[in-house]
Design an enzyme around this catalytic site. Structure first.
Site, PDB file in Angstrom:
ATOM      1  N   ARG A 109       0.889  -1.182   0.000  1.00 37.36           N
ATOM      2  CA  ARG A 109       0.000   0.000   0.000  1.00 37.36           C
ATOM      3  C   ARG A 109       0.912   1.213   0.000  1.00 37.36           C
ATOM      4  O   ARG A 109       1.692   1.400   0.939  1.00 37.36           O
ATOM      5  CB  ARG A 109      -0.915   0.007   1.220  1.00 37.36           C
ATOM      6  CG  ARG A 109      -1.643   1.320   1.400  1.00 37.36           C
ATOM      7  CD  ARG A 109      -2.701   1.294   2.472  1.00 37.36           C
ATOM      8  NE  ARG A 109      -3.877   0.569   2.029  1.00 37.36           N
ATOM      9  CZ  ARG A 109      -5.082   0.661   2.607  1.00 37.36           C
ATOM     10  NH1 ARG A 109      -5.252   1.463   3.631  1.00 37.36           N
ATOM     11  NH2 ARG A 109      -6.103  -0.029   2.151  1.00 37.36           N
ATOM     12  N   HIS A 136      -7.715   0.946  -6.051  1.00 33.89           N
ATOM     13  CA  HIS A 136      -7.870   0.067  -4.870  1.00 33.89           C
ATOM     14  C   HIS A 136      -8.550  -1.226  -5.349  1.00 33.89           C
ATOM     15  O   HIS A 136      -9.684  -1.525  -4.979  1.00 33.89           O
ATOM     16  CB  HIS A 136      -8.702   0.785  -3.807  1.00 33.89           C
ATOM     17  CG  HIS A 136      -8.608   0.192  -2.428  1.00 33.89           C
ATOM     18  ND1 HIS A 136      -7.845  -0.929  -2.139  1.00 33.89           N
ATOM     19  CD2 HIS A 136      -9.179   0.573  -1.244  1.00 33.89           C
ATOM     20  CE1 HIS A 136      -7.958  -1.199  -0.853  1.00 33.89           C
ATOM     21  NE2 HIS A 136      -8.758  -0.326  -0.296  1.00 33.89           N
ATOM     22  N   GLN A 139     -10.179  -3.853  -2.926  1.00 37.62           N
ATOM     23  CA  GLN A 139     -11.453  -3.387  -2.396  1.00 37.62           C
ATOM     24  C   GLN A 139     -12.593  -3.725  -3.350  1.00 37.62           C
ATOM     25  O   GLN A 139     -13.662  -4.186  -2.944  1.00 37.62           O
ATOM     26  CB  GLN A 139     -11.396  -1.859  -2.185  1.00 37.62           C
ATOM     27  CG  GLN A 139     -12.702  -1.263  -1.698  1.00 37.62           C
ATOM     28  CD  GLN A 139     -13.041  -1.690  -0.283  1.00 37.62           C
ATOM     29  OE1 GLN A 139     -12.189  -1.596   0.593  1.00 37.62           O
ATOM     30  NE2 GLN A 139     -14.259  -2.144  -0.057  1.00 37.62           N
ATOM     31  N   ASP A 228     -17.367   7.411  -0.754  1.00 40.51           N
ATOM     32  CA  ASP A 228     -16.137   7.240   0.021  1.00 40.51           C
ATOM     33  C   ASP A 228     -15.822   8.588   0.661  1.00 40.51           C
ATOM     34  O   ASP A 228     -16.456   9.609   0.340  1.00 40.51           O
ATOM     35  CB  ASP A 228     -15.000   6.763  -0.908  1.00 40.51           C
ATOM     36  CG  ASP A 228     -13.715   6.414  -0.175  1.00 40.51           C
ATOM     37  OD1 ASP A 228     -13.753   6.243   1.067  1.00 40.51           O
ATOM     38  OD2 ASP A 228     -12.652   6.321  -0.836  1.00 40.51           O
ATOM     39  N   CYS A 267     -16.402   1.713   1.202  1.00 36.10           N
ATOM     40  CA  CYS A 267     -15.242   0.858   1.500  1.00 36.10           C
ATOM     41  C   CYS A 267     -14.807   0.964   2.962  1.00 36.10           C
ATOM     42  O   CYS A 267     -14.124   0.078   3.453  1.00 36.10           O
ATOM     43  CB  CYS A 267     -14.086   1.208   0.572  1.00 36.10           C
ATOM     44  SG  CYS A 267     -13.442   2.874   0.805  1.00 36.10           S
ATOM     45  N   ARG A 295     -13.890  -8.350   2.391  1.00 39.46           N
ATOM     46  CA  ARG A 295     -12.459  -8.137   2.161  1.00 39.46           C
ATOM     47  C   ARG A 295     -11.693  -9.431   2.468  1.00 39.46           C
ATOM     48  O   ARG A 295     -10.783  -9.822   1.744  1.00 39.46           O
ATOM     49  CB  ARG A 295     -11.909  -6.994   3.049  1.00 39.46           C
ATOM     50  CG  ARG A 295     -12.449  -5.604   2.752  1.00 39.46           C
ATOM     51  CD  ARG A 295     -12.104  -5.103   1.352  1.00 39.46           C
ATOM     52  NE  ARG A 295     -10.708  -5.157   1.026  1.00 39.46           N
ATOM     53  CZ  ARG A 295      -9.800  -4.225   1.332  1.00 39.46           C
ATOM     54  NH1 ARG A 295     -10.158  -3.145   1.977  1.00 39.46           N
ATOM     55  NH2 ARG A 295      -8.518  -4.362   0.964  1.00 39.46           N
TER      56      ARG A 295
HETATM   57  N1   CP Z   1     -11.213  -0.105   2.882  1.00 40.08           N
HETATM   58  C1   CP Z   1      -9.926  -0.175   3.270  1.00 40.08           C
HETATM   59  O1   CP Z   1      -9.028  -0.397   2.474  1.00 40.08           O
HETATM   60  O2   CP Z   1      -9.718   0.019   4.605  1.00 40.08           O
HETATM   61  P1   CP Z   1      -8.321   0.160   5.352  1.00 40.08           P
HETATM   62  O3   CP Z   1      -7.736   1.499   4.932  1.00 40.08           O
HETATM   63  O4   CP Z   1      -8.667   0.118   6.798  1.00 40.08           O
HETATM   64  O5   CP Z   1      -7.419  -0.957   4.933  1.00 40.08           O
HETATM   65  N1  NVA Z   2     -10.033   6.830  -0.710  1.00 40.90           N
HETATM   66  C1  NVA Z   2      -9.570   6.382   0.591  1.00 40.90           C
HETATM   67  C2  NVA Z   2      -9.740   4.912   0.711  1.00 40.90           C
HETATM   68  C3  NVA Z   2      -9.298   4.337   2.025  1.00 40.90           C
HETATM   69  C4  NVA Z   2      -9.482   2.845   2.100  1.00 40.90           C
HETATM   70  C5  NVA Z   2      -8.124   6.786   0.764  1.00 40.90           C
HETATM   71  O1  NVA Z   2      -7.348   6.616  -0.176  1.00 40.90           O
HETATM   72  O2  NVA Z   2      -7.785   7.300   1.828  1.00 40.90           O
END
Ligand code: CP
Ligand code: NVA
Length: 309
Positions: A109, A136, A139, A228, A267, A295
């Protein structure tokens, strides 16, 4: 190791539709066998190790990957970006080369999609995209499991409306629309629209993607309403974003315009009172906890696909 290219899971436009559907089918089978996996009767990934690299925060991705790997019999190591040598300037390429000598798969990530690409280029084991600033995909695999469970396995003809920021998750919804055949309507303020190239790619695949700035019109009759956070990790100018996105809040009035049996998805993490009200996220149409659970099942499908024979 053989010189064959590893089976990376980098983005929904880089894995073909049949493989993605196969991962969902596999995830559903593993979900049904959940208890057996949990007690370790069947350990298809025994002896395999996954490293999870986080250069951004996470709750769901971290825990679901870790539990998924363990339930499939494998091991996990978590590397916090700022505690590893990556945080002191060791290159992604060198990190990829080294980690490939220890582990069987790498999830990362990170902010820049270029770092993910560099990891995949120099790793000799599968690399999984755990979120970047532009995508993502893991997700969306969970989201597709959720939508299939509530709306049927064939998503063609279904309508999903995204209301809010055209962010990384929105971009993955666009790619999912192309891969799974549902219509996606994007209601985003003009300055926060989804990247043009992503929409163009989807349209070139024959996807039905509609863009506009009026959530009320775009949500009419939708089978699913999704949103989101207004301020993603790394975003600046939070106050400007709040001002632009306030009209895109998913509240009961907006949900009332969708189909009567529409589901609400997010998400998570949610910012209650901002992109979604308590009444919607805690209401009867919300499937966000199923979505979060999925997930875990989606990660199993992805891991089994990446690491399978
Ligand atoms: N939805 C998601 O990716 O959550 P986290 O940031 O907690 O991993
Ligand atoms: N759009 C959000 C998703 C988190 C899972 C971010 O990138 O912070």
């Amino acid at each position: 190791r053989s010189g064959a290219t590893p089976r990376h899971f980098l983005d929904l436009d880089q894995v073909d539709g049949a493989a993605l559907t196969g991962i969902l089918d596999l995830a559903e089978r593993l979900k049904d066998q959940g208890a057996a996996r949990a007690v370790g009767r069947d350990r298809p990934l025994a002896g395999k190790t996954l490293v999870l690299i986080f250069e951004k925060n996470s709750t769901r991705t971290r825990v679901s990957f870790e539990v998924a790997m363990r339930q499939l019999g494998g091991d996990v190591i978590v590397l916090e970006g700022d505690k590893s040598q990556l945080g002191r300037g060791e290159t992604v390429a060198d990190t990829a080369r080294v980690l490939s000598r220890y582990v069987d798969a790498i999830m990362i990530r990170t902010s820049a999609p270029e770092k993910l690409a560099e990891m995949a280029r120099f790793a000799s084991v599968p690399v999984i995209n755990g979120l970047t600033d532009v995508a993502h995909p893991c997700q969306l695999m969970a989201d597709m499991l959720t939508l299939r469970a509530h709306k049927g396995a064939d998503l063609r003809g279904r309508v999903v409306t995204w209301a809010g920021d055209g962010n990384n998750v929105a971009q993955s919804w666009v790619k999912a629309a192309a891969r799974f055949g549902f219509e996606l309507r994007l209601a985003c303020p003009d300055p926060l629209r989804v990247d043009r190239s992503v929409v163009d790619w989807a349209l070139a695949q024959g996807a039905r993607v509609v863009e506009g700035t009026d959530p009320e019109t775009l949500v009419a009759g939708a089978d699913c309403v999704v949103t989101d956070t207004w301020v993603s990790m790394g975003d600046k100018d939070a106050a400007d974003r709040h001002n632009m996105l306030r009209p895109y809040q998913v509240n009961e009035a907006l949900m009332a315009r969708a189909a009567p049996d529409a589901v609400f998805m997010h998400c998570l993490p949610a910012h209650r009172g901002e992109e979604v009200t308590d009444a919607v996220i805690d209401g009867p149409q919300s499937v966000v906890w199923d979505e979060a659970e999925n997930r875990l099942h989606a990660q199993k499908g992805i891991l089994a696909w990446c690491l399978g024979d």
